[in-house]
Design a protein around this motif. Structure first.
Motif, PDB file in Angstrom:
ATOM      1  N   GLU A   1       0.818  -1.201   0.000  1.00 54.74           N
ATOM      2  CA  GLU A   1       0.000   0.000   0.000  1.00 54.74           C
ATOM      3  C   GLU A   1       0.862   1.266   0.000  1.00 54.74           C
ATOM      4  OE1 GLU A   1      -2.488  -3.078   2.347  1.00 54.74           O
ATOM      5  OE2 GLU A   1      -0.389  -2.684   1.822  1.00 54.74           O
TER       6      GLU A   1
ATOM      7  N   GLU B   1       2.380   1.723  -3.443  1.00 55.42           N
ATOM      8  CA  GLU B   1       1.373   2.314  -4.326  1.00 55.42           C
ATOM      9  C   GLU B   1       1.233   3.810  -4.076  1.00 55.42           C
ATOM     10  OE1 GLU B   1      -3.029   1.025  -5.740  1.00 55.42           O
ATOM     11  OE2 GLU B   1      -2.826   1.374  -3.585  1.00 55.42           O
ATOM     12  N   LYS B   2       1.256   4.205  -2.802  1.00 56.42           N
ATOM     13  CA  LYS B   2       1.114   5.616  -2.438  1.00 56.42           C
ATOM     14  C   LYS B   2       2.248   6.461  -3.017  1.00 56.42           C
ATOM     15  CE  LYS B   2       1.193   8.637   1.638  1.00 56.42           C
ATOM     16  NZ  LYS B   2       1.275   8.681   3.126  1.00 56.42           N
ATOM     17  N   HIS B   3       3.472   5.929  -2.991  1.00 55.32           N
ATOM     18  CA  HIS B   3       4.646   6.699  -3.389  1.00 55.32           C
ATOM     19  C   HIS B   3       5.054   6.485  -4.847  1.00 55.32           C
ATOM     20  CE1 HIS B   3       5.212   7.937   0.719  1.00 55.32           C
ATOM     21  NE2 HIS B   3       5.422   6.707   1.138  1.00 55.32           N
TER      22      HIS B   3
END
Length: 239
Positions: free
Chosen positions: A31, A34-36
């Motif tokens: 997660e 995915e965020k970065h």
């Protein structure tokens, strides 16, 4: 090193890029990768790694769907592994082992470099890497038995050394048992602090100098090893 544990991750990335320091930025969850991903995917000198840290296993189950979604976007997996150091339940061990076996699976590991956490579980980690035929792995901040370390390096895996290891007899002894051709450098920032101070890119030349007192030509050795590791990464895609 762990970019998202610093107060200004993007500014830090720019500093690494400006100083032309090849760096693997590990993540603790798919997660977080995915965020970065969109923000850190276009740098020349740094690579964002798809990770699942063993210490989060009890609280955050591995999102296998998300891991499989992003595996094709990177050649770098980390931080992954096992942590059996203190007070861990049998249930937690099972969760960690299941996740580690999954992320190192044969369908994922060809042509990829793994950054490995192995605290208190060095033998178990090594066994799983062998079972899954993982070719390229970096054991970060190794603290286990010398007997297992010998097996690790005999199998061709790399071991990354950080400045904190210079401050203890055990750390120095471990460094002395790593073949030069398998040494790499890490800061493990911001966790491996020196004199309670967080490590930044500007500090790295000083640490190379300090490590050169233990290993002559340490900086050149690390650069040569890292370059060879990248070549090995590409060659293992076809094996």
């Amino acid at each position: 090193m762990h970019i998202d544990f610093y107060p200004n991750p993007y500014e830090l990335a720019l500093e690494y890029e400006k100083n032309k320091i090849y760096t693997l930025f590990v993540t603790n969850l798919p997660e977080l990768y995915e965020k970065h991903f969109s923000r850190f995917s276009n740098f020349k000198y740094i690579r964002l790694c798809l990770g699942y840290h063993p210490q989060v296993a009890n609280e955050y189950p591995l999102d296998k769907v998300l891991f499989e979604k992003y595996i094709s976007t990177t050649k770098y997996i980390g931080e992954v592994g096992l942590d059996f150091f203190s007070g861990i339940s049998d249930r937690e061990k099972i969760l960690q082992i299941e996740a580690f076996k999954f992320v190192t699976g044969k369908e994922f590991n060809k042509g990829r470099i793994y950054t490995i956490h192995s605290r208190g579980a060095e033998s178990e980690v090594f066994k799983i890497l062998l079972e899954n035929d993982v070719k390229l792995a970096i054991f970060h901040w190794y603290t286990g038995k010398i007997s297992v370390l010998k097996q690790v390096v005999e199998n061709g895996y790399y071991v990354s050394i950080n400045p904190k290891m210079l401050l203890s007899k055990k750390g120095l002894n471990i460094i002395s048992h790593i073949p030069e051709k398998q040494m790499l450098f890490e800061t493990d920032g911001p966790f491996a602090r020196i004199n309670r101070k967080t490590i930044y890119p500007k500090d790295i030349p000083n640490f190379y100098d300090a490590l050169t007192k233990e290993v002559e030509g340490f900086e050149k050795i690390c650069f040569s090893n890292f370059r060879r590791l990248l070549i090995e990464k590409d060659l293992t895609r076809f094996k």
